[in-house]
Design an enzyme around this catalytic site. Sequence first.
Site, PDB file in Angstrom:
ATOM      1  N   GLY A  11      34.495 -12.781  34.732  1.00  0.00           N
ATOM      2  CA  GLY A  11      35.330 -11.645  35.070  1.00  0.00           C
ATOM      3  C   GLY A  11      36.554 -11.632  34.178  1.00  0.00           C
ATOM      4  O   GLY A  11      36.786 -12.566  33.407  1.00  0.00           O
ATOM      5  N   SER A  19      39.524 -20.905  39.779  1.00  0.00           N
ATOM      6  CA  SER A  19      39.732 -21.261  41.189  1.00  0.00           C
ATOM      7  C   SER A  19      38.421 -21.218  41.962  1.00  0.00           C
ATOM      8  O   SER A  19      38.101 -22.134  42.729  1.00  0.00           O
ATOM      9  CB  SER A  19      40.751 -20.307  41.831  1.00  0.00           C
ATOM     10  OG  SER A  19      42.015 -20.431  41.225  1.00  0.00           O
ATOM     11  N   ASP A  86      33.279 -22.068  34.717  1.00  0.00           N
ATOM     12  CA  ASP A  86      34.189 -20.941  34.933  1.00  0.00           C
ATOM     13  C   ASP A  86      34.128 -19.927  33.788  1.00  0.00           C
ATOM     14  O   ASP A  86      35.056 -19.135  33.611  1.00  0.00           O
ATOM     15  CB  ASP A  86      35.624 -21.424  35.170  1.00  0.00           C
ATOM     16  CG  ASP A  86      36.266 -22.070  33.954  1.00  0.00           C
ATOM     17  OD1 ASP A  86      35.565 -22.273  32.928  1.00  0.00           O
ATOM     18  OD2 ASP A  86      37.471 -22.380  34.016  1.00  0.00           O
ATOM     19  N   GLN A 140      50.935 -12.924  36.651  1.00  0.00           N
ATOM     20  CA  GLN A 140      52.360 -13.198  36.779  1.00  0.00           C
ATOM     21  C   GLN A 140      52.618 -14.408  37.676  1.00  0.00           C
ATOM     22  O   GLN A 140      53.504 -15.227  37.398  1.00  0.00           O
ATOM     23  CB  GLN A 140      53.073 -11.967  37.327  1.00  0.00           C
ATOM     24  CG  GLN A 140      53.124 -10.801  36.340  1.00  0.00           C
ATOM     25  CD  GLN A 140      53.596  -9.508  36.976  1.00  0.00           C
ATOM     26  OE1 GLN A 140      53.956  -9.463  38.148  1.00  0.00           O
ATOM     27  NE2 GLN A 140      53.578  -8.423  36.195  1.00  0.00           N
ATOM     28  N   GLU A 147      50.406 -16.139  28.353  1.00  0.00           N
ATOM     29  CA  GLU A 147      49.933 -14.865  28.892  1.00  0.00           C
ATOM     30  C   GLU A 147      51.055 -13.858  29.157  1.00  0.00           C
ATOM     31  O   GLU A 147      50.801 -12.758  29.638  1.00  0.00           O
ATOM     32  CB  GLU A 147      49.159 -15.105  30.194  1.00  0.00           C
ATOM     33  CG  GLU A 147      47.866 -15.881  29.995  1.00  0.00           C
ATOM     34  CD  GLU A 147      47.130 -16.160  31.294  1.00  0.00           C
ATOM     35  OE1 GLU A 147      45.935 -16.499  31.233  1.00  0.00           O
ATOM     36  OE2 GLU A 147      47.763 -16.066  32.372  1.00  0.00           O
TER      37      GLU A 147
END
Length: 219
Positions: A11, A19, A86, A140, A147
């Site tokens: 994704g 996670s 992942d 954030q 990032e």
Amino acid sequence: MNNIPFITVEGPIGVGKTSLAKLISDHFQYHLLKEIVEENPFLGKFYENIDEWSFQTEMFFLCNRYKQLNDIQSDFLDKNIPVVADYHILKNLIFAKRTLQEKELSKYIRIYDVLTDGLPAPNIIIYLHASLDTLMERIQKRDRDIEKNISPLYLEQLSADYQEVMEKYQKQYPNVQVLSFNGDALDFVKNKKDLDTIIDKIKQTLTLGAYNHESTQEI
């Protein structure tokens, strides 16, 4: 196609891939394969100037993922040890097609095709997607320096790219089960019931013998 469970979580940036992969690994006691991200020396520069640093960034990721998947095959899958990762290496093409110029992309795809030939492929893909607001909020919160310069427009385009690729992938590889989950509706980190929903779906897929459904299942 491996008969041993090899699950990948995919994704867009910030959707929670690592996670969820760790939670799946902990539940099923599968080996966890995590991609190298912050170790990429070009990534911070990439988010500051995509045109200038995209080829170096994508080549670093490609070479590292190639090495990781080679090792996973020999060290785990060949020894009948299930794996959850992942990432799926197809993400390299998603990012490259979004960021590379035509001449560089052509060269990159040739290298990609050579390196990925014969690499182990997953038999289950967990596809996480979420709205732009959710993705930006999670990025954030994790507060990675590299990032901080991610453009919302870039992230929105990337999310659309993922959706298109996942739909095509399921048609091209009908023996791979793609389980799609809405990250706006499910908080698998804070809500155990949401995690159980995902775990139960994986269990059903494993019990069915994996990997011969014809369409993406959405939750």
